[in-house]
Write a protein that holds these residues in place. Structure first.
Motif, PDB file in Angstrom:
ATOM      1  N   MET A   1      31.841  -0.098  29.440  1.00  0.00           N
ATOM      2  CA  MET A   1      31.373  -1.482  29.489  1.00  0.00           C
ATOM      3  C   MET A   1      30.148  -1.710  28.589  1.00  0.00           C
ATOM      4  SD  MET A   1      33.691  -2.535  31.442  1.00  0.00           S
ATOM      5  CE  MET A   1      33.344  -4.171  32.059  1.00  0.00           C
ATOM      6  N   ASP A   2      29.826  -0.764  27.739  1.00  0.00           N
ATOM      7  CA  ASP A   2      28.687  -0.917  26.826  1.00  0.00           C
ATOM      8  C   ASP A   2      29.177  -1.553  25.512  1.00  0.00           C
ATOM      9  OD1 ASP A   2      26.446  -0.529  25.145  1.00  0.00           O
ATOM     10  OD2 ASP A   2      27.098   1.516  24.664  1.00  0.00           O
ATOM     11  N   PRO A   3      28.656  -2.738  25.154  1.00  0.00           N
ATOM     12  CA  PRO A   3      29.121  -3.389  23.928  1.00  0.00           C
ATOM     13  C   PRO A   3      28.946  -2.528  22.670  1.00  0.00           C
ATOM     14  CG  PRO A   3      27.842  -4.933  25.262  1.00  0.00           C
ATOM     15  CD  PRO A   3      27.712  -3.587  25.909  1.00  0.00           C
ATOM     16  N   ALA A   4      27.873  -1.754  22.587  1.00  0.00           N
ATOM     17  CA  ALA A   4      27.662  -0.901  21.414  1.00  0.00           C
ATOM     18  C   ALA A   4      28.754   0.167  21.332  1.00  0.00           C
ATOM     19  CB  ALA A   4      26.275  -0.260  21.472  1.00  0.00           C
ATOM     20  N   SER A   5      29.112   0.757  22.461  1.00  0.00           N
ATOM     21  CA  SER A   5      30.192   1.751  22.494  1.00  0.00           C
ATOM     22  C   SER A   5      31.515   1.104  22.103  1.00  0.00           C
ATOM     23  CB  SER A   5      30.339   2.349  23.896  1.00  0.00           C
ATOM     24  OG  SER A   5      29.191   3.037  24.306  1.00  0.00           O
ATOM     25  N   ARG A   6      31.741  -0.112  22.576  1.00  0.00           N
ATOM     26  CA  ARG A   6      33.007  -0.796  22.276  1.00  0.00           C
ATOM     27  C   ARG A   6      33.186  -1.039  20.783  1.00  0.00           C
ATOM     28  NH1 ARG A   6      35.421  -4.835  26.741  1.00  0.00           N
ATOM     29  NH2 ARG A   6      35.749  -3.191  28.275  1.00  0.00           N
ATOM     30  N   GLN A   7      32.114  -1.351  20.082  1.00  0.00           N
ATOM     31  CA  GLN A   7      32.207  -1.557  18.634  1.00  0.00           C
ATOM     32  C   GLN A   7      32.733  -0.304  17.939  1.00  0.00           C
ATOM     33  OE1 GLN A   7      28.688  -3.350  16.746  1.00  0.00           O
ATOM     34  NE2 GLN A   7      28.011  -3.990  18.757  1.00  0.00           N
ATOM     35  N   VAL A   8      32.230   0.850  18.377  1.00  0.00           N
ATOM     36  CA  VAL A   8      32.652   2.110  17.758  1.00  0.00           C
ATOM     37  C   VAL A   8      34.110   2.402  18.098  1.00  0.00           C
ATOM     38  CG1 VAL A   8      32.263   4.593  17.721  1.00  0.00           C
ATOM     39  CG2 VAL A   8      30.315   3.019  17.664  1.00  0.00           C
ATOM     40  N   ARG A   9      34.532   2.142  19.335  1.00  0.00           N
ATOM     41  CA  ARG A   9      35.935   2.365  19.699  1.00  0.00           C
ATOM     42  C   ARG A   9      36.852   1.473  18.861  1.00  0.00           C
ATOM     43  NH1 ARG A   9      35.779   1.081  25.761  1.00  0.00           N
ATOM     44  NH2 ARG A   9      37.902   1.888  25.939  1.00  0.00           N
TER      45      ARG A   9
ATOM     46  N   ALA B   1      22.645  10.226   8.719  1.00  0.00           N
ATOM     47  CA  ALA B   1      22.801   9.989  10.157  1.00  0.00           C
ATOM     48  C   ALA B   1      21.452  10.071  10.861  1.00  0.00           C
ATOM     49  CB  ALA B   1      23.777  11.001  10.750  1.00  0.00           C
ATOM     50  N   GLU B   2      20.623  11.034  10.447  1.00  0.00           N
ATOM     51  CA  GLU B   2      19.320  11.207  11.091  1.00  0.00           C
ATOM     52  C   GLU B   2      18.386  10.046  10.747  1.00  0.00           C
ATOM     53  OE1 GLU B   2      18.592  12.860  13.452  1.00  0.00           O
ATOM     54  OE2 GLU B   2      16.489  13.477  13.475  1.00  0.00           O
ATOM     55  N   ALA B   3      18.389   9.612   9.496  1.00  0.00           N
ATOM     56  CA  ALA B   3      17.557   8.462   9.119  1.00  0.00           C
ATOM     57  C   ALA B   3      17.989   7.216   9.881  1.00  0.00           C
ATOM     58  CB  ALA B   3      17.638   8.231   7.610  1.00  0.00           C
ATOM     59  N   ARG B   4      19.285   7.017   9.988  1.00  0.00           N
ATOM     60  CA  ARG B   4      19.782   5.823  10.696  1.00  0.00           C
ATOM     61  C   ARG B   4      19.522   5.896  12.191  1.00  0.00           C
ATOM     62  NH1 ARG B   4      25.202   6.088   7.150  1.00  0.00           N
ATOM     63  NH2 ARG B   4      24.650   4.559   5.559  1.00  0.00           N
ATOM     64  N   ARG B   5      19.648   7.094  12.775  1.00  0.00           N
ATOM     65  CA  ARG B   5      19.356   7.249  14.203  1.00  0.00           C
ATOM     66  C   ARG B   5      17.927   6.800  14.493  1.00  0.00           C
ATOM     67  NH1 ARG B   5      16.775  10.880  17.730  1.00  0.00           N
ATOM     68  NH2 ARG B   5      16.104  12.342  16.123  1.00  0.00           N
ATOM     69  N   LEU B   6      16.989   7.272  13.677  1.00  0.00           N
ATOM     70  CA  LEU B   6      15.583   6.967  13.943  1.00  0.00           C
ATOM     71  C   LEU B   6      15.249   5.515  13.598  1.00  0.00           C
ATOM     72  CD1 LEU B   6      14.176  10.373  12.763  1.00  0.00           C
ATOM     73  CD2 LEU B   6      14.031   9.450  15.084  1.00  0.00           C
ATOM     74  N   LEU B   7      15.890   4.986  12.566  1.00  0.00           N
ATOM     75  CA  LEU B   7      15.698   3.578  12.239  1.00  0.00           C
ATOM     76  C   LEU B   7      16.057   2.710  13.443  1.00  0.00           C
ATOM     77  CD1 LEU B   7      15.139   1.437  10.096  1.00  0.00           C
ATOM     78  CD2 LEU B   7      17.368   1.897   9.105  1.00  0.00           C
TER      79      LEU B   7
ATOM     80  N   SER C   1      24.843   3.147  17.625  1.00  0.00           N
ATOM     81  CA  SER C   1      26.070   2.502  17.145  1.00  0.00           C
ATOM     82  C   SER C   1      26.080   2.272  15.637  1.00  0.00           C
ATOM     83  CB  SER C   1      26.269   1.171  17.864  1.00  0.00           C
ATOM     84  OG  SER C   1      25.174   0.311  17.648  1.00  0.00           O
ATOM     85  N   ARG C   2      24.981   1.768  15.095  1.00  0.00           N
ATOM     86  CA  ARG C   2      24.998   1.403  13.679  1.00  0.00           C
ATOM     87  C   ARG C   2      25.099   2.642  12.780  1.00  0.00           C
ATOM     88  NH1 ARG C   2      23.222  -3.351  11.082  1.00  0.00           N
ATOM     89  NH2 ARG C   2      23.982  -3.187   8.962  1.00  0.00           N
ATOM     90  N   ALA C   3      24.453   3.718  13.192  1.00  0.00           N
ATOM     91  CA  ALA C   3      24.562   4.980  12.439  1.00  0.00           C
ATOM     92  C   ALA C   3      26.017   5.454  12.425  1.00  0.00           C
ATOM     93  CB  ALA C   3      23.660   6.051  13.047  1.00  0.00           C
ATOM     94  N   ILE C   4      26.701   5.306  13.557  1.00  0.00           N
ATOM     95  CA  ILE C   4      28.100   5.733  13.639  1.00  0.00           C
ATOM     96  C   ILE C   4      28.986   4.822  12.785  1.00  0.00           C
ATOM     97  CG2 ILE C   4      30.066   6.099  15.180  1.00  0.00           C
ATOM     98  CD1 ILE C   4      28.025   6.596  17.444  1.00  0.00           C
ATOM     99  N   LEU C   5      28.802   3.513  12.929  1.00  0.00           N
ATOM    100  CA  LEU C   5      29.646   2.567  12.185  1.00  0.00           C
ATOM    101  C   LEU C   5      29.476   2.750  10.682  1.00  0.00           C
ATOM    102  CD1 LEU C   5      29.023  -0.620  14.383  1.00  0.00           C
ATOM    103  CD2 LEU C   5      31.115   0.752  14.305  1.00  0.00           C
ATOM    104  N   ASP C   6      28.231   2.905  10.229  1.00  0.00           N
ATOM    105  CA  ASP C   6      27.981   3.080   8.790  1.00  0.00           C
ATOM    106  C   ASP C   6      28.587   4.390   8.288  1.00  0.00           C
ATOM    107  OD1 ASP C   6      26.671   0.669   8.559  1.00  0.00           O
ATOM    108  OD2 ASP C   6      24.655   1.507   8.609  1.00  0.00           O
ATOM    109  N   HIS C   7      28.459   5.449   9.097  1.00  0.00           N
ATOM    110  CA  HIS C   7      29.046   6.744   8.739  1.00  0.00           C
ATOM    111  C   HIS C   7      30.577   6.626   8.626  1.00  0.00           C
ATOM    112  CE1 HIS C   7      29.641  11.150   8.871  1.00  0.00           C
ATOM    113  NE2 HIS C   7      30.618  10.892   9.713  1.00  0.00           N
TER     114      HIS C   7
END
Lengths: 228, 228
Positions: free
Chosen positions: B12-20, A95-101, B70-76
């Motif tokens: 209304m944030d598209p990145a937040s919407r992806q995670v929802r 998570a930390e690596a991806r956050r910074l990426l 967003s991407r760190a969350i989605l990948d996790h």
């Protein structure tokens, strides 16, 4: 099991540099095709309709696969060649690596690269005239803010995301190294960042980046100096 | 094994919407905290120093983990909750899902969202005055180019990245749905895209997005209509 790789890239593109660093660190050999992406070459658009570098072609026993966009390539390389692991091992480390990426690819790129590289590099490639001094000042100020943040992280960490080298280091170094080519990184004021960058610079994977030259623009004197 | 989740987001944030959408599709319950990110609330900056939504907090048997970007969350979420798989299964399928995910988060966001959402939403939140008509025109023209591209993809595919629903669909729908709130998507001219969006809209994971309301701005009449 042998895979033949061709990387389509632009040497001064930070996203392309991340992929070159990952390929180098994992000791995966590859052929290179340099792309003048700003001229939208049709053979490149046929590979990646977004028109953006990098693109990695792989030909192996399972056929041919075309990987477009830096993150798709980096994630694929992690999955197919897990050692050395560059995205952390446990969930919190990943998570930390991806956050910074994402920090460097989004926030840093927008706040710093969008000014400094646009003014010094893109305007030249696209023949858009001389750099705008106010935009350069804006970019340099934002850069200082990011360096303060990295310096803070590195007080308690060997590498940006923690104890291990990761793609977060490669992302940061890829973005910073292009800006460093133009001499805009105030290394002297950030000794922790400088030490971290020296460690990266002396890795074998970094060497190809240090011999890149942008036609018509000489790099800053210390650009390829390991003891700058 | 039970994990308690809190999502810090802006509706209304598209990145937040992806995670929802991903949380909804995987049927993972979560608490919500809405963040007025443009006011840089200190308690949110303490979670994510980049100041950007979304952030997901997870508390489970292994402790607490804070996932930023967003991407760190989605990948996790893919790694921890692999079913249903939203990033494809084989390498080529994953590469295509990731290519399109980055397409929407980078190219679409820059070329379309950067104009339409900046003019219609951010300027209002930041009290920057009325929308600039030339910028709106620019954003709408770029949007048409992207819709032409999606329409082409959907001629041979059930979902954007291929046979299976993926995070590429959620990324595209997240970006388009916010623009649709403001009535700027010319659905009538893109029947394939419209059918694809109707399929997404009627999924249970999409329902919460359709009841979002931006204070002071009513959505386009068809925004929450499943048969628009």
């Amino acid at each position: 099991m042998s895979v033949e790789r061709t990387l389509h890239h632009f040497p001064m593109d930070p996203a392309s540099r991340q992929v070159r660093l990952s390929l180098g660190e994992k000791r995966l050999p590859f052929n290179e095709v340099q792309v003048r992406y700003w001229e939208s070459p049709p053979e490149f658009l046929a590979l990646n309709p977004s028109g953006l570098t990098p693109v990695l072609e792989e030909k192996g026993p399972d056929g041919r696969i075309v990987l477009c966009e830096s993150r798709a390539i980096l994630d694929h390389l992690e999955e197919q060649n897990p050692e050395p692991a560059l995205m952390g091992r446990e969930a919190a480390e990943r998570a930390e690596a991806r956050r910074l990426l994402q920090w460097f690819d989004r926030k840093f790129d927008y706040e710093v690269g969008g000014y400094l590289l646009h003014e010094k590099l893109e305007k030249r490639l696209l023949k858009l005239g001389a750099p705008d001094l106010a935009a350069l000042r804006h970019g340099r100020e934002a850069l200082r803010g990011h360096l303060v943040y990295i310096e803070g992280l590195l007080q308690d960490r060997d590498w940006l995301a923690g104890r291990r080298l990761s793609l977060a280091d490669f992302a940061a170094a890829a973005h910073l190294s292009v800006i460093d080519y133009f001499g805009d990184v105030p290394w002297r004021d950030f000794p922790g960042v400088k030490t971290w960058y020296m460690k990266l610079k002396s890795r074998p994977c970094f060497r190809p980046l240090l011999s890149d030259r942008c036609p018509g623009i000489a790099p800053a004197g210390h650009y390829d100096d390991l003891d700058f």
